[in-house]
Design a protein around this motif. Sequence first.
Motif, mmCIF file in Angstrom:
data_model
loop_
_atom_site.group_PDB
_atom_site.id
_atom_site.type_symbol
_atom_site.label_atom_id
_atom_site.label_comp_id
_atom_site.label_asym_id
_atom_site.label_seq_id
_atom_site.Cartn_x
_atom_site.Cartn_y
_atom_site.Cartn_z
ATOM 1 N N GLU A 57 0.953 -1.264 -0.050
ATOM 2 C CA GLU A 57 0.098 0.002 0.031
ATOM 3 C C GLU A 57 0.803 1.260 -0.013
ATOM 4 N N VAL A 58 0.399 2.402 -0.882
ATOM 5 C CA VAL A 58 1.441 3.347 -0.905
ATOM 6 C C VAL A 58 0.313 4.789 -0.932
ATOM 7 N N PRO A 59 0.993 5.825 -0.351
ATOM 8 C CA PRO A 59 0.268 6.990 -0.290
ATOM 9 C C PRO A 59 0.486 7.796 -1.715
ATOM 10 N N ILE A 60 -0.666 8.234 -2.397
ATOM 11 C CA ILE A 60 -0.738 9.007 -3.820
ATOM 12 C C ILE A 60 -1.632 10.255 -3.571
ATOM 13 N N SER A 61 -1.026 11.311 -3.906
ATOM 14 C CA SER A 61 -1.964 12.552 -3.681
ATOM 15 C C SER A 61 -2.992 12.467 -5.064
ATOM 16 N N ILE A 62 -4.166 13.360 -4.508
ATOM 17 C CA ILE A 62 -5.197 12.984 -5.485
ATOM 18 C C ILE A 62 -5.193 14.534 -6.230
ATOM 19 N N HIS A 74 -5.088 9.812 -9.905
ATOM 20 C CA HIS A 74 -3.953 9.909 -9.115
ATOM 21 C C HIS A 74 -2.704 9.608 -10.256
ATOM 22 N N THR A 75 -1.600 10.520 -10.023
ATOM 23 C CA THR A 75 -0.460 10.316 -11.161
ATOM 24 C C THR A 75 0.538 9.614 -10.233
ATOM 25 N N VAL A 76 1.096 8.692 -10.876
ATOM 26 C CA VAL A 76 2.040 7.743 -10.005
ATOM 27 C C VAL A 76 3.348 7.571 -10.865
ATOM 28 N N ARG A 77 4.451 7.448 -10.407
ATOM 29 C CA ARG A 77 5.594 7.410 -11.019
ATOM 30 C C ARG A 77 6.112 6.156 -10.398
ATOM 31 N N GLY A 78 6.397 5.207 -11.183
ATOM 32 C CA GLY A 78 7.008 3.811 -10.636
ATOM 33 C C GLY A 78 8.254 3.761 -10.308
ATOM 34 N N VAL A 79 8.548 3.517 -9.032
ATOM 35 C CA VAL A 79 9.917 3.941 -8.373
ATOM 36 C C VAL A 79 10.189 2.576 -7.739
ATOM 37 N N GLY A 80 9.313 1.679 -7.245
ATOM 38 C CA GLY A 80 9.466 0.718 -6.502
ATOM 39 C C GLY A 80 8.176 -0.611 -6.571
ATOM 40 N N ARG A 81 8.128 -1.398 -5.376
ATOM 41 C CA ARG A 81 7.379 -2.575 -5.396
ATOM 42 C C ARG A 81 6.084 -2.091 -5.810
ATOM 43 N N VAL A 82 5.646 -1.258 -5.079
ATOM 44 C CA VAL A 82 3.960 -1.073 -5.468
ATOM 45 C C VAL A 82 3.742 0.039 -6.468
ATOM 46 N N THR A 83 4.525 1.083 -6.538
ATOM 47 C CA THR A 83 4.249 2.068 -7.706
ATOM 48 C C THR A 83 4.312 1.123 -8.900
ATOM 49 N N ASN A 84 5.434 0.352 -9.090
ATOM 50 C CA ASN A 84 5.836 -0.125 -10.264
ATOM 51 C C ASN A 84 4.676 -0.991 -10.652
ATOM 52 N N GLY A 121 10.058 18.325 -10.333
ATOM 53 C CA GLY A 121 9.790 16.979 -10.841
ATOM 54 C C GLY A 121 8.492 16.576 -10.848
ATOM 55 N N LEU A 122 7.941 15.378 -10.503
ATOM 56 C CA LEU A 122 6.402 15.134 -10.528
ATOM 57 C C LEU A 122 5.720 15.620 -9.377
ATOM 58 N N GLY A 123 6.537 16.590 -8.532
ATOM 59 C CA GLY A 123 5.871 17.460 -7.454
ATOM 60 C C GLY A 123 4.418 18.145 -7.887
ATOM 61 N N MET A 237 4.729 17.680 2.143
ATOM 62 C CA MET A 237 5.829 16.724 2.517
ATOM 63 C C MET A 237 5.635 15.334 2.075
ATOM 64 N N GLU A 238 6.462 14.706 1.215
ATOM 65 C CA GLU A 238 6.418 13.295 0.913
ATOM 66 C C GLU A 238 7.214 12.317 1.552
ATOM 67 N N ARG A 239 7.122 12.225 3.010
ATOM 68 C CA ARG A 239 7.808 11.352 3.687
ATOM 69 C C ARG A 239 7.408 9.863 3.615
ATOM 70 N N ASN A 240 8.182 8.888 3.713
ATOM 71 C CA ASN A 240 7.893 7.570 4.014
ATOM 72 C C ASN A 240 6.754 7.399 4.709
ATOM 73 N N MET A 241 5.692 6.566 4.293
ATOM 74 C CA MET A 241 4.387 6.455 5.378
ATOM 75 C C MET A 241 4.011 5.364 5.207
HETATM 76 C C1 LIG Z 1 1.645 12.393 1.079
HETATM 77 C C2 LIG Z 1 2.343 11.638 -0.155
HETATM 78 C C3 LIG Z 1 2.053 11.812 -1.308
HETATM 79 C C4 LIG Z 1 2.344 11.276 -2.665
HETATM 80 N N1 LIG Z 1 1.955 11.413 -3.719
HETATM 81 C C5 LIG Z 1 2.566 10.862 -4.671
HETATM 82 C C6 LIG Z 1 2.141 10.882 -6.098
HETATM 83 O O1 LIG Z 1 1.064 11.829 -6.383
HETATM 84 N N2 LIG Z 1 2.703 10.245 -7.066
HETATM 85 C C7 LIG Z 1 3.666 9.524 -7.046
HETATM 86 O O2 LIG Z 1 4.139 8.698 -7.757
HETATM 87 N N3 LIG Z 1 4.286 9.325 -5.621
HETATM 88 C C8 LIG Z 1 3.656 10.053 -4.685
HETATM 89 N N4 LIG Z 1 4.314 9.689 -3.300
HETATM 90 C C9 LIG Z 1 5.347 8.948 -3.182
HETATM 91 C C10 LIG Z 1 5.029 7.636 -3.086
HETATM 92 O O3 LIG Z 1 4.366 7.176 -1.924
HETATM 93 C C11 LIG Z 1 6.400 6.555 -3.087
HETATM 94 O O4 LIG Z 1 6.921 6.673 -4.274
HETATM 95 C C12 LIG Z 1 5.928 4.975 -2.483
HETATM 96 O O5 LIG Z 1 5.377 4.842 -1.553
HETATM 97 C C13 LIG Z 1 7.054 4.139 -3.029
HETATM 98 O O6 LIG Z 1 6.420 2.876 -2.652
HETATM 99 P P1 LIG Z 1 6.992 1.752 -3.542
HETATM 100 O O7 LIG Z 1 6.653 0.260 -3.036
HETATM 101 O O8 LIG Z 1 6.499 1.712 -5.130
HETATM 102 O O9 LIG Z 1 8.641 1.752 -3.693
HETATM 103 P P2 LIG Z 1 9.649 0.927 -2.500
HETATM 104 O O10 LIG Z 1 9.974 -0.271 -3.122
HETATM 105 O O11 LIG Z 1 9.217 1.067 -1.016
HETATM 106 O O12 LIG Z 1 11.019 2.027 -2.480
HETATM 107 C C14 LIG Z 1 11.328 2.569 -3.669
HETATM 108 C C15 LIG Z 1 12.302 3.733 -3.383
HETATM 109 O O13 LIG Z 1 11.496 4.934 -3.302
HETATM 110 C C16 LIG Z 1 11.906 5.253 -1.873
HETATM 111 N N5 LIG Z 1 10.464 5.520 -1.147
HETATM 112 C C17 LIG Z 1 9.662 4.909 -0.719
HETATM 113 N N6 LIG Z 1 8.499 5.557 -0.169
HETATM 114 C C18 LIG Z 1 8.869 7.117 -0.458
HETATM 115 C C19 LIG Z 1 8.254 8.127 -0.142
HETATM 116 N N7 LIG Z 1 7.400 8.451 0.558
HETATM 117 N N8 LIG Z 1 9.107 9.304 -0.510
HETATM 118 C C20 LIG Z 1 10.333 9.169 -1.236
HETATM 119 N N9 LIG Z 1 11.052 8.216 -1.407
HETATM 120 C C21 LIG Z 1 10.260 6.743 -1.031
HETATM 121 C C22 LIG Z 1 12.510 4.188 -1.117
HETATM 122 O O14 LIG Z 1 13.492 4.434 -0.264
HETATM 123 C C23 LIG Z 1 13.105 3.216 -2.510
HETATM 124 O O15 LIG Z 1 14.429 4.129 -2.706
HETATM 125 C C24 LIG Z 1 3.608 10.464 -2.163
HETATM 126 C C25 LIG Z 1 4.167 10.215 -0.852
HETATM 127 C C26 LIG Z 1 3.479 10.879 0.142
HETATM 128 C C27 LIG Z 1 3.959 10.435 1.602
#
Ligand SMILES: Cc1cc2nc3c(=O)[nH]c(=O)nc-3n(C[C@H](O)[C@H](O)[C@H](O)COP(=O)(O)OP(=O)(O)OC[C@H]3O[C@@H](n4cnc5c(N)ncnc54)[C@H](O)[C@@H]3O)c2cc1C
Length: 279
Positions: A57-62, A74-84, A121-123, A237-241
């Motif tokens: 589960e991941v937080p994503i802005s509306i 929800h606009t998502v950038r694939g960076v890891g397990r859930v977003t990819n 960026g995607l901000g 702020m986009e902190r790990n959540m």
């Molecule tokens: C309030 C909020 C709003 C967000 N809105 C968006 C959005 O609109 N679109 C979007 O694409 N993403 C958004 N994000 C970021 C998104 O939640 C993370 O990219 C996601 O949690 C990564 O999870 P994962 O399982 O895909 O990656 P993981 O496999 O958990 O991690 C992949 C990489 O991303 C890093 N990472 C994990 N979580 C975060 C995070 N919260 N911030 C920065 N780096 C992180 C890890 O350290 C690792 O390097 C938001 C985060 C928050 C807190």
Amino acid sequence: MAEPLRHAPWEAEVVDATTESPGIVTLRLRATDRAIRAAYRFRPGQFNMLYLFGVGEVPISISSDPDDPETLAHTVRGVGRVTNKLVTLAPGDRVGLRGPFGSSWPLARAEGRDVLVVTGGLGCAPVVSVIDYIMARRQDFGHLTILQGVKHSQDLIWRSRYAAWEREPDTEVGLAANVAGENWPGHQGLVTELFDRYPLDPAATETMMCGPEPMMRAAAEDLTGRGFDPGSIWLSMERNMHCAVARCGHCQLGPHFVCRDGPVFPYGRIGELLAVKGL
Ligand SMILES: Cc1cc2nc3c(=O)[nH]c(=O)nc-3n(C[C@H](O)[C@H](O)[C@H](O)COP(=O)(O)OP(=O)(O)OC[C@H]3O[C@@H](n4cnc5c(N)ncnc54)[C@H](O)[C@@H]3O)c2cc1C
């Protein structure tokens, strides 16, 4: 109805999936339960928790308009397990969703004032809903300046939206890329270097920004140096959540839980905490 919507994921269907650029997809989601569709409301700046069964589960802005809360973008950038995995979804696929969570942009406070939007960026995703909100109520706000920075010019998504916003009255759009490719219409360099190019009035302006923390810190410091009040500069702020309900502590920033007290904070409240290394 509002609290249950936040604690257990409910089912939402992907009604549309648009590729914005490689690895970045906008998902439009709709609750499959009619009662949830009717009850759900959000404010610009808030986020949802998107859940994929067996993945996470991941937080994503509306990023959509709060006046249409039945279809949530929800606009998502694939960076890891859930977003990819999220960026591969197609219409008809189902996700779990709970929300909305967190604080929102200070829109009531910004009425009648100029608005400066600074993104990196995607901000841009969390402020798209605020820009759309202002555009739909243009007479309620003063001058709107939208400044967007990217690392490389090819990272810019929503080019057509920027072009459309620029055509609106009393609105200016500035683009900056650290590395500019061919035909880049904007500035080559940092987004903060754009501040000199636009007529910004510190006393009359509410600033809303999102993007990487170092970029937001640099921009907020620059603006306060120009006389902007730290209480009128707002950061998302986009902190790990993880839990999103202020229990697990993953997103803690000093005494604040970003999921509950943020993600939108005035710089005056968190500026000193942002300067603490490792916090
Ligand atoms: C309030 C909020 C709003 C967000 N809105 C968006 C959005 O609109 N679109 C979007 O694409 N993403 C958004 N994000 C970021 C998104 O939640 C993370 O990219 C996601 O949690 C990564 O999870 P994962 O399982 O895909 O990656 P993981 O496999 O958990 O991690 C992949 C990489 O991303 C890093 N990472 C994990 N979580 C975060 C995070 N919260 N911030 C920065 N780096 C992180 C890890 O350290 C690792 O390097 C938001 C985060 C928050 C807190």
